[in-house]
Scaffold this motif. Structure first.
Motif, PDB file in Angstrom:
ATOM      1  N   HIS A   1      -0.259  -4.840  16.806  1.00 34.80           N
ATOM      2  CA  HIS A   1      -1.574  -4.824  17.442  1.00 34.80           C
ATOM      3  C   HIS A   1      -2.182  -3.451  17.243  1.00 34.80           C
ATOM      4  CE1 HIS A   1      -1.034  -8.694  19.438  1.00 34.80           C
ATOM      5  NE2 HIS A   1       0.222  -8.317  19.643  1.00 34.80           N
ATOM      6  N   LEU A   2      -3.504  -3.407  17.277  1.00 39.25           N
ATOM      7  CA  LEU A   2      -4.225  -2.146  17.114  1.00 39.25           C
ATOM      8  C   LEU A   2      -4.480  -1.512  18.471  1.00 39.25           C
ATOM      9  CD1 LEU A   2      -6.890  -3.314  14.524  1.00 39.25           C
ATOM     10  CD2 LEU A   2      -5.222  -1.515  14.090  1.00 39.25           C
ATOM     11  N   SER A   3      -4.294  -0.201  18.534  1.00 37.29           N
ATOM     12  CA  SER A   3      -4.725   0.503  19.738  1.00 37.29           C
ATOM     13  C   SER A   3      -6.246   0.482  19.766  1.00 37.29           C
ATOM     14  CB  SER A   3      -4.225   1.938  19.727  1.00 37.29           C
ATOM     15  OG  SER A   3      -4.899   2.689  18.732  1.00 37.29           O
ATOM     16  N   THR A   4      -6.799   0.693  20.917  1.00 35.90           N
ATOM     17  CA  THR A   4      -8.253   0.639  21.065  1.00 35.90           C
ATOM     18  C   THR A   4      -8.936   1.665  20.172  1.00 35.90           C
ATOM     19  OG1 THR A   4      -7.961  -0.048  23.351  1.00 35.90           O
ATOM     20  CG2 THR A   4     -10.134   0.754  22.736  1.00 35.90           C
ATOM     21  N   LEU A   5      -8.403   2.877  20.129  1.00 37.13           N
ATOM     22  CA  LEU A   5      -9.014   3.914  19.310  1.00 37.13           C
ATOM     23  C   LEU A   5      -8.865   3.609  17.818  1.00 37.13           C
ATOM     24  CD1 LEU A   5     -10.596   6.420  20.017  1.00 37.13           C
ATOM     25  CD2 LEU A   5      -8.547   7.784  19.600  1.00 37.13           C
ATOM     26  N   ALA A   6      -7.739   3.009  17.458  1.00 40.96           N
ATOM     27  CA  ALA A   6      -7.547   2.636  16.046  1.00 40.96           C
ATOM     28  C   ALA A   6      -8.560   1.585  15.636  1.00 40.96           C
ATOM     29  CB  ALA A   6      -6.128   2.127  15.837  1.00 40.96           C
ATOM     30  N   LEU A   7      -8.780   0.589  16.514  1.00 40.91           N
ATOM     31  CA  LEU A   7      -9.769  -0.448  16.222  1.00 40.91           C
ATOM     32  C   LEU A   7     -11.164   0.156  16.119  1.00 40.91           C
ATOM     33  CD1 LEU A   7     -10.608  -3.374  15.818  1.00 40.91           C
ATOM     34  CD2 LEU A   7     -10.661  -3.633  18.308  1.00 40.91           C
ATOM     35  N   ASP A   8     -11.487   1.072  17.035  1.00 41.49           N
ATOM     36  CA  ASP A   8     -12.799   1.713  17.002  1.00 41.49           C
ATOM     37  C   ASP A   8     -12.998   2.469  15.692  1.00 41.49           C
ATOM     38  OD1 ASP A   8     -15.279   2.659  18.481  1.00 41.49           O
ATOM     39  OD2 ASP A   8     -14.337   4.570  17.939  1.00 41.49           O
ATOM     40  N   ARG A   9     -11.962   3.119  15.238  1.00 43.36           N
ATOM     41  CA  ARG A   9     -12.047   3.873  13.977  1.00 43.36           C
ATOM     42  C   ARG A   9     -12.268   2.922  12.797  1.00 43.36           C
ATOM     43  NH1 ARG A   9     -11.270   8.797  12.186  1.00 43.36           N
ATOM     44  NH2 ARG A   9     -10.271   9.214  10.192  1.00 43.36           N
ATOM     45  N   LEU A  10     -11.574   1.790  12.802  1.00 44.00           N
ATOM     46  CA  LEU A  10     -11.758   0.802  11.730  1.00 44.00           C
ATOM     47  C   LEU A  10     -13.185   0.276  11.716  1.00 44.00           C
ATOM     48  CD1 LEU A  10      -8.468  -1.304  11.956  1.00 44.00           C
ATOM     49  CD2 LEU A  10      -8.999   0.518  10.335  1.00 44.00           C
ATOM     50  N   MET A  11     -13.753   0.075  12.907  1.00 44.02           N
ATOM     51  CA  MET A  11     -15.086  -0.521  12.979  1.00 44.02           C
ATOM     52  C   MET A  11     -16.184   0.472  12.618  1.00 44.02           C
ATOM     53  SD  MET A  11     -14.757  -3.032  16.296  1.00 44.02           S
ATOM     54  CE  MET A  11     -16.333  -3.796  16.014  1.00 44.02           C
ATOM     55  N   ARG A  12     -15.889   1.771  12.675  1.00 47.40           N
ATOM     56  CA  ARG A  12     -16.885   2.777  12.291  1.00 47.40           C
ATOM     57  C   ARG A  12     -16.793   3.158  10.818  1.00 47.40           C
ATOM     58  NH1 ARG A  12     -16.318   7.479  14.127  1.00 47.40           N
ATOM     59  NH2 ARG A  12     -14.341   7.389  15.195  1.00 47.40           N
ATOM     60  N   CYS A  13     -15.807   2.621  10.126  1.00 41.22           N
ATOM     61  CA  CYS A  13     -15.586   2.980   8.712  1.00 41.22           C
ATOM     62  C   CYS A  13     -16.522   2.188   7.801  1.00 41.22           C
ATOM     63  CB  CYS A  13     -14.127   2.701   8.351  1.00 41.22           C
ATOM     64  SG  CYS A  13     -13.716   3.160   6.663  1.00 41.22           S
ATOM     65  N   ALA A  14     -16.947   2.793   6.686  1.00 43.25           N
ATOM     66  CA  ALA A  14     -17.869   2.148   5.735  1.00 43.25           C
ATOM     67  C   ALA A  14     -17.179   1.122   4.849  1.00 43.25           C
ATOM     68  CB  ALA A  14     -18.535   3.201   4.854  1.00 43.25           C
ATOM     69  N   TRP A  15     -15.883   1.229   4.611  1.00 46.93           N
ATOM     70  CA  TRP A  15     -15.080   0.276   3.831  1.00 46.93           C
ATOM     71  C   TRP A  15     -15.705  -0.036   2.469  1.00 46.93           C
ATOM     72  CZ3 TRP A  15     -10.422   0.310   5.308  1.00 46.93           C
ATOM     73  CH2 TRP A  15     -10.098   0.421   6.660  1.00 46.93           C
ATOM     74  N   GLU A  16     -15.695   0.961   1.600  1.00 46.79           N
ATOM     75  CA  GLU A  16     -16.222   0.767   0.242  1.00 46.79           C
ATOM     76  C   GLU A  16     -15.450  -0.310  -0.512  1.00 46.79           C
ATOM     77  OE1 GLU A  16     -19.295   3.046   0.911  1.00 46.79           O
ATOM     78  OE2 GLU A  16     -18.940   2.063  -1.014  1.00 46.79           O
ATOM     79  N   GLY A  17     -14.148  -0.451  -0.208  1.00 46.24           N
ATOM     80  CA  GLY A  17     -13.346  -1.480  -0.870  1.00 46.24           C
ATOM     81  C   GLY A  17     -13.348  -2.813  -0.150  1.00 46.24           C
TER      82      GLY A  17
END
Length: 814
Positions: free
Chosen positions: A693-709
Motif C-alpha cells: 500500500h502507498l503511504s499518503t505522502l507517497a500517493l500525493d507525490r505520485l499524483m503531483r508528478c508529470a509522468w512523461e512515460g
C-alpha cells in the motif's frame, strides 16, 4: 549544357532527345515537348536520317500517350522510313514496336501481332534484349486483345523472364501490369497481387505520375476481377484523376470503361451507363473504335420503368429491414451512406446531422472525401437545407461545373465536381440532417430513378434516426440506473479505466463502435495504456475467443503476411501449414499494435483485410473471414505520416472510423490511486507476496508528478517500490523514476521542499490521532484541537479517507 558550352550542338540535341524520353515516361509531357523543340532547333540543319528518326519517334510517342492516333501514326511512319534510310536495324526495331502499339490501340490485333513476330526475328538475330522484351509484350497484348488468354500468358511470362534477366525495368513494369490483369481473370489472384506489389515498388522508385496512373488502372481491374468492386471503384477514381491531370484522353477512356464494369458489379446501372457514355464519346473524339452499349437508348421504355420500380422496391425492402433493426444513430447513418453509394455508384458521400442547439450541420460519416473537401460539402448542404425549408426541393445537377448557379461556388470549381445531389433528412417539419453525394468525373449521374431512390433513403434515415435515438435514451437510462445500483459498472476495478470522466467516455465510445462492427483506433502518447484499454474493451464485449496481440514493429516485413494470416500446408518443402494471428482471433479480438510502423508496401493488404475482414493464407486461394473485433493502436501522428507519404490516406480514413485518443497520465491524476491498486493486485498474483500500500505522502507525490512515460513509467516505478519496501508500506523514499527525479529537482531549495516537510508532519499527526480515535473523526478532532469541519478538509486534502471508519447502524436507526 556542357556540350553547348563546347559548341557541340549535335551531342547536346541527342541529350535533349533522351531527356524528352524520360520526361515522357514520367508523364511530364508539356516539358517533354519543350525539350524536343529545343533539340529540333539545335540540330535541324545538322542531323542525319538516324537522328531525324529519333525525333519523329519521340513526337509519335507523345501523341500516342495523349490519344492522338492519327498524329502518332504520321510521326511513327516517318520515323520508320528515316530508320530504313539510315540502315539502322536497332533503331528500326524500336520504331516498329511503337507502330505495333498503335495497331493495338486501333483494335487491329492481327496487324500488331504480325509486326511483333517480324521484329522478334530480327531482335533475336541481333541479340537485343530490349527489343525482344518489346516484341513479347506486343505479342502478349495482341493475343489478349484478340481473346487468346493462354497464348497471351505464354508471351507475357517469357517477356517478364527476359526483362528480369536483362534488367529492363521499363518494360518489366508494363509487362507485369498486363500479366497481373490476365492472371486475375484466370483466378490466380495471389500471383497477380505479388506482381502488382513488385510493380508498385518500381513505380515508387521512378516517381512517374504516368506510371502511377497505369498502376492504379491495373489494380482497379484486378480488384474488380477478384470480386471487390468497392475498392476497385476507389482505385479507378485515382487512376482517372491522374490521367485527367496529364491530359491522357485515351487512358481516361480506358478507366471509364473499367468503371462501367465496376458500377455494374455494384448494381449501379445509372453510373455504369454514364461512365460508358462518357468513354464512348472520348473514343469517338480520338478516332478509336468504341464498344457497343448494352443499355437501351430509350430510357423511358415502359419495360425499363417497370425494371426501375422493381429494383427500388427490392432494395427498399432490404434497407427497411436493416434500418429498423439498428439500435444506434451511428449505425443507421453508416448503413444509409453505404447503401446509397453502392446503389447510386457515386464517388463520394457525406451524411451530416443537425446540431439540436445551433442547427449547424456536423459530419458523422464520409466516404472517399478528404477533410478539406468536407468543409465545402457542409457549405453546400447547409444552403440546401435552408433552400428546402423554404421551397421543399432537393438540389441536383448533371454537371455542376456548367450549372448557372452552382458553378459560381469556388468549392465546385476547386473540386471539379460534375454530378451532384444533396437533400435533407426530415422528420415532419424538423430537419434532422442532410445527405450529400457527388462524382468528379461522370455527368448526368442522378437520373429520375436515382432521385426517387435517394428520397426514399432520406425518409428511411429519418425513421431510423428517430428510433435509434429513442433506443439510446432508454439504454442510457438503464446504464445510469445500473451504475447507481452497482456503484458504476464502468469503473471496471481491475482495469486501467479509473474515475477520469474522459477515460470512461472513451470506453463508452469504444464499446458503441465495436458493437456496431466498426474498427477502433487507439491513439495517445507512448505508455498511456493503449494495450490495457484494448484488453478492457475485449473483456467488456464478453468475447468468447482470445485476445490476440500482434506487435507489428517486432515482425520483419517479409513475415508480417504469414504471421498475420498464416501459411497454407505444402506451400514449400517441409512446410506443414500454420495458423495466423487473424485466425487465432476468431470469436475474439485482434489487436494490431503500432499500426503506423507497417511498411507502405504492405498497407494495401491490411486495408483489404480491415475493410472486408477477409484474408487468405500464404500459398492458398481459399478466403477466410474474421468473425471478431479489430482494435488498432499507434502513438504516431497518422495525419502527418499521410502528408509525408509514409502512410496511405485510404487506410488512414478507414482506421479513423472511431478514434479514441487516450489522454496522458498527467492530465488525469485522479486515476493514479486506482492504477496503483490495480498494479499492486497484479504484483501480488505474480510474486505471491502480500499486497503493498502507498503511504499518503507517497500517493500525493505520485499524483503531483508529470509522468512523461505515462502508465508504463508509473507501473515500472511501483514495481521497483514494491521490491524496495519488501511487502510493507511504500514511502516516498521507495519511489524512483525519471519523472519523479524531475519533480524533486523542480521543488528542491524552494517553497516546494518546505511545504512537503510541513505536509509530512501534518499527515503523521492526523494518522496518529485517527489511530487513537479508532477512525472516528469527532474524537480525532478533539485530540488535535481542531473543528470537525477543519479535520475533514485536511483529510480530503491529503487523501486520508481510508483512515475514516463509518459507524455501523444500530437496530432501530433509520
Amino acid at each position: 549544357d556542357e556540350y553547348l558550352r563546347q559548341h557541340r550542338r549535335a551531342n547536346a540535341a541527342r541529350c535533349y532527345q533522351n531527356l524528352a524520353y524520360v520526361l515522357t515516361e514520367m508523364g511530364r509531357w508539356t516539358e517533354a515537348e519543350r525539350v524536343l523543340d529545343v533539340a529540333d532547333q539545335l540540330n535541324r540543319t545538322l542531323r542525319g536520317p538516324r537522328q531525324a528518326s529519333y525525333f519523329e519517334y519521340s513526337k509519335g510517342s507523345l501523341a500516342l500517350y495523349r490519344g492522338n492516333i492519327e498524329e502518332a501514326t504520321r510521326h511513327v511512319d516517318a520515323a520508320i522510313e528515316l530508320a530504313k534510310q539510315a540502315n539502322d536495324a536497332f533503331v528500326l526495331m524500336g520504331h516498329q514496336f511503337l507502330r505495333g502499339l498503335i495497331e493495338v490501340e486501333s483494335g487491329q490485333f492481327d496487324n500488331a501481332a504480325r509486326i511483333a513476330r517480324e521484329t522478334l526475328v530480327t531482335a533475336r538475330e541481333r541479340e537485343s534484349p530490349a527489343s525482344i522484351v518489346d516484341c513479347l509484350y506486343l505479342l502478349g497484348v495482341s493475343a489478349r486483345g484478340a481473346g487468346r488468354t493462354a497464348q497471351a500468358l505464354k508471351y507475357l511470362e517469357e517477356g517478364r523472364r527476359v526483362a528480369v534477366a536483362k534488367h529492363q525495368p521499363v518494360m518489366l513494369f508494363r509487362t507485369q501490369l498486363v500479366l497481373a490483369e490476365a492472371l486475375a481473370t484466370q483466378g490466380q489472384h495471389e500471383r497477380a497481387d505479388r506482381l502488382l506489389a513488385e510493380s508498385r515498388a518500381i513505380q515508387e522508385r521512378s516517381e512517374s505520375v504516368l506510371w502511377k496512373g497505369l498502376l492504379a488502372l491495373s489494380e482497379g481491374r484486378v480488384l474488380e476481377t477478384q470480386g471487390d468492386p468497392e475498392r476497385a471503384a476507389q482505385v479507378l477514381t485515382l487512376a482517372y484523376e491522374t490521367f485527367a491531370q496529364l491530359g491522357a484522353e485515351r487512358y481516361r477512356a480506358e478507366v471509364l470503361l473499367s468503371q462501367a464494369t465496376t458500377h455494374l458489379s455494384r448494381g449501379s446501372q445509372q453510373a455504369a451507363r454514364a461512365a460508358l457514355r462518357h468513354a464512348r464519346e472520348l473514343l469517338r473524339t480520338l478516332g478509336l473504335p468504341a464498344p457497343p452499349s448494352p443499355f437501351p437508348d430509350d430510357e423511358t421504355d415502359p419495360g425499363d420503368s417497370l425494371h426501375t420500380v422493381r429494383r427500388i422496391l427490392e432494395t427498399a425492402s432490404l434497407v427497411s429491414r436493416d434500418i429498423t433493426s439498428l439500435q444506434s444513430v451511428d449505425e443507421v447513418l453508416e448503413r444509409i451512406l453505404q447503401v446509397a453509394i453502392t446503389y447510386l455508384g457515386t464517388e463520394r458521400g457525406v451524411v451530416a446531422l443537425a446540431n439540436p442547439e445551433t442547427g449547424e450541420l456536423e459530419v458523422k460519416f464520409a466516404r472517399n472525401i478528404d477533410r478539406e473537401s468536407i468543409a465545402d460539402t457542409l457549405e453546400i448542404s447547409q444552403s440546401t437545407m435552408l433552400n428546402v425549408s423554404r421551397e421543399g426541393e432537393m438540389i441536383h445537377t448533371g454537371d455542376a461545373l456548367n450549372d448557372p448557379q452552382l458553378s459560381l461556388r469556388e468549392s465546385i470549381r476547386k473540386g471539379r465536381i460534375r454530378s451532384l445531389i444533396t437533400l435533407p433528412i426530415r422528420w415532419g417539419a424538423e430537419t434532422l440532417g442532410a445527405i450529400y453525394m457527388d462524382h468528379r468525373t461522370l455527368t448526368d449521374l442522378f437520373g429520375r430513378e436515382e432521385r426517387l431512390f435517394l428520397r426514399f433513403i432520406a425518409d428511411m434515415a429519418a425513421i431510423g434516426i428517430r428510433n435509434a435515438r429513442q433506443f439510446e435514451i432508454r439504454e442510457e437510462a438503464v446504464r445510469n440506473l445500473r451504475g447507481e445500483l452497482e456503484e458504476d459498472e464502468l469503473l471496471f476495478p481491475n482495469t486501467v479505466v479509473g474515475k477520469d470522466s474522459r477515460m470512461r467516455e472513451l470506453l463508452r465510445r469504444g464499446l458503441r463502435a465495436l458493437r456496431s462492427g466498426r474498427v477502433v483506433l487507439l491513439t495517445g502518447p507512448s505508455g498511456a495504456g493503449k494495450d490495457h484499454l484494448a484488453r478492457v474493451l475485449h473483456d467488456a464485449m464478453a468475447m468468447k475467443g482470445e485476445f490476440v496481440d500482434c506487435p507489428l514493429p517486432t515482425l520483419p516485413a517479409e513475415l508480417i503476411g504469414p504471421e498475420l494470416f498464416g501459411i497454407a500446408p505444402k506451400t514449400a518443402t517441409q512446410v506443414f501449414g500454420r495458423t495466423g494471428l487473424a485466425e487465432a482471433a476468431q470469436g475474439g479480438t485482434l489487436f494490431l499494435n503500432e499500426i503506423a510502423d507497417l511498411p507502405l508496401a504492405l498497407q494495401p493488404m491490411l486495408l483489404h483485410f480491415v475493410d472486408r475482414r477477409e484474408f487468405r493464407r500464404t500459398g492458398s486461394t481459399a478466403t477466410h473471414r474474421l468473425d471478431g473485433l479489430i482494435i488498432c493502436a499507434t502513438n504516431a501522428d497518422l495525419e502527418k505520416k499521410v502528408k509525408d507519404g509514409t502512410f496511405r490516406a485510404d487506410l488512414f480514413y478507414r482506421l479513423a472510423d472511431e478514434v479514441l485518443e487516450i489522454p496522458p497520465l498527467r492530465e488525469r491524476p485522479e486515476d493514479i490511486p486506482h492504477l496503483a491498486d490495480l498494479f499492486f493486485r497484479e504484483f501480488e498474483r505474480k510474486t505471491g507476496r502480500p499486497r503493498c500500500h502507498l503511504s499518503t505522502l507517497a500517493l500525493d507525490r505520485l499524483m503531483r508528478c508529470a509522468w512523461e512515460g505515462n502508465v508504463r513509467e508509473l507501473k515500472a516505478c511501483l514495481s521497483r517500490a514494491v521490491d524496495a519496501a519488501d511487502g510493507g508500506m511504500i514511502q516516498v523514499q521507495h519511489l524512483e523514476s525519471p519523472s519523479l527525479k524531475a519533480l524533486s529537482e523542480d521543488s528542491a531549495g524552494g517553497r516546494g521542499g518546505m511545504l512537503e516537510e510541513i505536509d509530512l508532519i501534518e499527515v503523521r499527526k492526523i494518522e496518529e490521532a485517527m489511530g487513537r480515535a479508532g477512525g472516528i473523526i469527532t474524537r480525532a478532532a478533539k485530540l488535535l484541537d481542531l473543528s470537525e469541519t477543519s479535520l475533514r478538509r485536511r483529510i480530503a486534502k491529503h487523501h486520508l479517507k481510508h483512515l475514516v471508519t463509518r459507524p455501523k447502524k444500530r437496530k432501530g436507526d433509520t
